[in-house]
Design an enzyme around this catalytic site. Structure first.
Site, PDB file in Angstrom:
ATOM      1  N   ASP A  42       0.843  -1.198   0.000  1.00  0.00           N
ATOM      2  CA  ASP A  42       0.000   0.000   0.000  1.00  0.00           C
ATOM      3  C   ASP A  42       0.880   1.249   0.000  1.00  0.00           C
ATOM      4  O   ASP A  42       1.482   1.589   1.009  1.00  0.00           O
ATOM      5  CB  ASP A  42      -0.903   0.023   1.241  1.00  0.00           C
ATOM      6  CG  ASP A  42      -1.761   1.281   1.268  1.00  0.00           C
ATOM      7  OD1 ASP A  42      -2.810   1.284   0.606  1.00  0.00           O
ATOM      8  OD2 ASP A  42      -1.364   2.279   1.919  1.00  0.00           O
ATOM      9  N   TYR A  47       3.510   9.548  -0.614  1.00  0.00           N
ATOM     10  CA  TYR A  47       4.594   8.955   0.198  1.00  0.00           C
ATOM     11  C   TYR A  47       5.965   9.151  -0.465  1.00  0.00           C
ATOM     12  O   TYR A  47       6.991   8.833   0.138  1.00  0.00           O
ATOM     13  CB  TYR A  47       4.355   7.447   0.425  1.00  0.00           C
ATOM     14  CG  TYR A  47       3.056   7.099   1.110  1.00  0.00           C
ATOM     15  CD1 TYR A  47       2.265   8.075   1.700  1.00  0.00           C
ATOM     16  CD2 TYR A  47       2.595   5.786   1.159  1.00  0.00           C
ATOM     17  CE1 TYR A  47       1.056   7.769   2.303  1.00  0.00           C
ATOM     18  CE2 TYR A  47       1.391   5.463   1.778  1.00  0.00           C
ATOM     19  CZ  TYR A  47       0.627   6.463   2.336  1.00  0.00           C
ATOM     20  OH  TYR A  47      -0.566   6.137   2.939  1.00  0.00           O
ATOM     21  N   LYS A  72      -2.377   5.842  -4.585  1.00  0.00           N
ATOM     22  CA  LYS A  72      -3.467   6.811  -4.357  1.00  0.00           C
ATOM     23  C   LYS A  72      -3.175   8.132  -5.054  1.00  0.00           C
ATOM     24  O   LYS A  72      -2.010   8.521  -5.190  1.00  0.00           O
ATOM     25  CB  LYS A  72      -3.616   7.073  -2.849  1.00  0.00           C
ATOM     26  CG  LYS A  72      -3.574   5.817  -1.998  1.00  0.00           C
ATOM     27  CD  LYS A  72      -3.751   6.105  -0.515  1.00  0.00           C
ATOM     28  CE  LYS A  72      -3.522   4.856   0.323  1.00  0.00           C
ATOM     29  NZ  LYS A  72      -2.111   4.611   0.685  1.00  0.00           N
TER      30      LYS A  72
HETATM   31  P1  NAD Z   1       0.613   1.575  11.909  1.00  0.00           P
HETATM   32  O1  NAD Z   1      -0.596   1.630  12.742  1.00  0.00           O
HETATM   33  O2  NAD Z   1       0.781   0.477  10.916  1.00  0.00           O
HETATM   34  O3  NAD Z   1       1.851   1.612  12.899  1.00  0.00           O
HETATM   35  C1  NAD Z   1       3.162   1.445  12.443  1.00  0.00           C
HETATM   36  C2  NAD Z   1       4.124   1.446  13.612  1.00  0.00           C
HETATM   37  O4  NAD Z   1       3.800   0.400  14.539  1.00  0.00           O
HETATM   38  C3  NAD Z   1       5.547   1.123  13.150  1.00  0.00           C
HETATM   39  O5  NAD Z   1       6.213   2.291  12.732  1.00  0.00           O
HETATM   40  C4  NAD Z   1       6.158   0.517  14.389  1.00  0.00           C
HETATM   41  O6  NAD Z   1       6.575   1.547  15.231  1.00  0.00           O
HETATM   42  C5  NAD Z   1       4.985  -0.178  15.031  1.00  0.00           C
HETATM   43  N1  NAD Z   1       4.940  -1.649  14.764  1.00  0.00           N
HETATM   44  C6  NAD Z   1       4.711  -2.286  13.583  1.00  0.00           C
HETATM   45  N2  NAD Z   1       4.665  -3.615  13.763  1.00  0.00           N
HETATM   46  C7  NAD Z   1       4.871  -3.849  15.076  1.00  0.00           C
HETATM   47  C8  NAD Z   1       4.920  -5.010  15.872  1.00  0.00           C
HETATM   48  N3  NAD Z   1       4.729  -6.232  15.362  1.00  0.00           N
HETATM   49  N4  NAD Z   1       5.177  -4.863  17.200  1.00  0.00           N
HETATM   50  C9  NAD Z   1       5.353  -3.642  17.737  1.00  0.00           C
HETATM   51  N5  NAD Z   1       5.306  -2.496  17.040  1.00  0.00           N
HETATM   52  C10 NAD Z   1       5.050  -2.591  15.721  1.00  0.00           C
HETATM   53  O7  NAD Z   1       0.770   3.027  11.198  1.00  0.00           O
HETATM   54  P2  NAD Z   1       0.798   3.608   9.739  1.00  0.00           P
HETATM   55  O8  NAD Z   1       2.088   3.309   9.062  1.00  0.00           O
HETATM   56  O9  NAD Z   1       0.438   5.025   9.829  1.00  0.00           O
HETATM   57  O10 NAD Z   1      -0.381   2.850   8.967  1.00  0.00           O
HETATM   58  C11 NAD Z   1      -0.151   1.724   8.154  1.00  0.00           C
HETATM   59  C12 NAD Z   1      -0.251   2.058   6.685  1.00  0.00           C
HETATM   60  O11 NAD Z   1      -1.527   2.607   6.377  1.00  0.00           O
HETATM   61  C13 NAD Z   1       0.718   3.164   6.207  1.00  0.00           C
HETATM   62  O12 NAD Z   1       2.045   2.709   6.107  1.00  0.00           O
HETATM   63  C14 NAD Z   1       0.081   3.560   4.923  1.00  0.00           C
HETATM   64  O13 NAD Z   1       0.369   2.629   3.896  1.00  0.00           O
HETATM   65  C15 NAD Z   1      -1.397   3.523   5.288  1.00  0.00           C
HETATM   66  N6  NAD Z   1      -1.930   4.834   5.702  1.00  0.00           N
HETATM   67  C16 NAD Z   1      -2.916   5.388   4.932  1.00  0.00           C
HETATM   68  C17 NAD Z   1      -3.429   6.620   5.268  1.00  0.00           C
HETATM   69  C18 NAD Z   1      -4.490   7.217   4.400  1.00  0.00           C
HETATM   70  O14 NAD Z   1      -4.777   8.421   4.543  1.00  0.00           O
HETATM   71  N7  NAD Z   1      -5.115   6.474   3.515  1.00  0.00           N
HETATM   72  C19 NAD Z   1      -2.990   7.322   6.402  1.00  0.00           C
HETATM   73  C20 NAD Z   1      -1.982   6.725   7.173  1.00  0.00           C
HETATM   74  C21 NAD Z   1      -1.489   5.485   6.825  1.00  0.00           C
END
Ligand code: NAD
Length: 277
Positions: A42, A47, A72
């Site tokens: 994704d 990004y 996107k």
């Molecule tokens: P997330 O909720 O996936 O959190 C990511 C963080 O969680 C990591 O940086 C790490 O610190 C921690 N983590 C990951 N795996 C772990 C584990 N197994 N144990 C402990 N900690 C862990 O946050 P995100 O990256 O904001 O969201 C995921 C994805 O969603 C993004 O990378 C992006 O692709 C998408 N996204 C989309 C939008 C949108 O507006 N459509 C907005 C934000 C994110």
């Protein structure tokens, strides 16, 4: 079954890799993820890493046809610029089609862009089209004025922000719920939540795995982000255990309506997306 079937029959892997903030130094992590089972990436033009993703897919040796690629269109490219933005994404990703193309935010001109997405889909350049961060009123607008029902709405969803109401509406309309920020964007408090911790211990799992499993059992696809191979592996291993009805109910009591700043009901944020790149 490790995929959900979208309203046009296309298969969406239940667990994908979110790559927000992935930089060139994370190329190895990306290749590792692809070579170790991740089949959905994704990304987004916002990004600024589509070139990196295209390169990593090539280097991974995994067939493009076996990968589900989401990207996107950003708010500043809504309206007349959408087709051009799409072509730029294709070029950067080194591909000639996108599996899922989303409108990133319901900013000004989203409806005009939706109609462009419909055309691109009919031309065979996108397998499924959808939206992100759309509230019910935006979805209703698309359903009324468009001809294709969005396949997906990607919205912030986690145990502290469960999105129950819009989830039920989307299920009724046949719009697949995809959770972004399934860990509350790395919310430390949630990772050590006593309820989640106890459930995790009972299954010999981590709280991260419980959060993902909880989403899957609500029929929500997830795109957790990590650059750490140990965590990447853990986040994919959520298919061989099951939360009981009691555990699911217990997690539903954790709702705090805790949304981040980047929420579509924040009008200032929505307006601002048109000016940041
Ligand atoms: P997330 O909720 O996936 O959190 C990511 C963080 O969680 C990591 O940086 C790490 O610190 C921690 N983590 C990951 N795996 C772990 C584990 N197994 N144990 C402990 N900690 C862990 O946050 P995100 O990256 O904001 O969201 C995921 C994805 O969603 C993004 O990378 C992006 O692709 C998408 N996204 C989309 C939008 C949108 O507006 N459509 C907005 C934000 C994110």
């Amino acid at each position: 079954m490790d995929h959900f079937i979208l309203n046009n029959g296309v298969e969406l892997p239940k667990v994908g890799l979110g790559v927000y903030k992935f930089k060139p130094e994370h190329e190895d992590a990306l290749i590792w993820a692809l070579q170790n089972g991740y089949r959905h990436i994704d990304t987004a033009s916002f990004y600024h890493n589509e070139e990196l993703i295209g390169r990593a897919i090539r280097k991974s040796g995994v067939n493009r046809a076996d990968i589900f690629l989401t990207t996107k269109v950003w708010s500043s490219d809504l309206g007349k610029r959408t087709r051009q933005a799409f072509e730029t994404s294709l070029r950067k990703l080194q591909t000639d089609y996108i599996d899922l193309y989303l409108i990133h935010w319901p900013a000004t001109h989203y409806l005009e862009s939706w109609l462009t997405l419909e055309k691109l889909h009919r031309e065979g350049k996108i397998r499924a089209i959808g939206v992100a961060n759309f509230e019910r009123k935006h979805l209703e607008d698309v359903l009324t004025n468009g001809t294709i029902v969005p396949a997906v709405n990607q919205i912030q969803t986690n145990p502290y922000y469960q999105q129950e109401e819009i989830h039920a509406y989307m299920q009724k309309q046949g719009i697949q719920h995809v959770a972004w920020g399934p860990f509350g964007q790395g919310n430390k408090q949630m990772f050590s939540d006593p309820v989640l911790t106890e459930i995790a211990q009972g299954h010999g799992r981590t709280t991260a795995q419980v959060m993902l499993r909880w989403s899957l059992q609500r029929d929500i696809a997830v795109i957790p982000k990590s650059v750490n191979p140990e965590r990447l592996k853990q986040n994919l291993e959520v298919f061989n255990f099951e939360l009981s009805r009691e555990e699911m109910n217990l997690i539903s009591t954790l709702e705090r309506n805790q949304k981040g700043f980047n929420d579509p009901s924040n009008k200032f944020m929505l307006w601002m997306t048109r000016f940041i790149r």
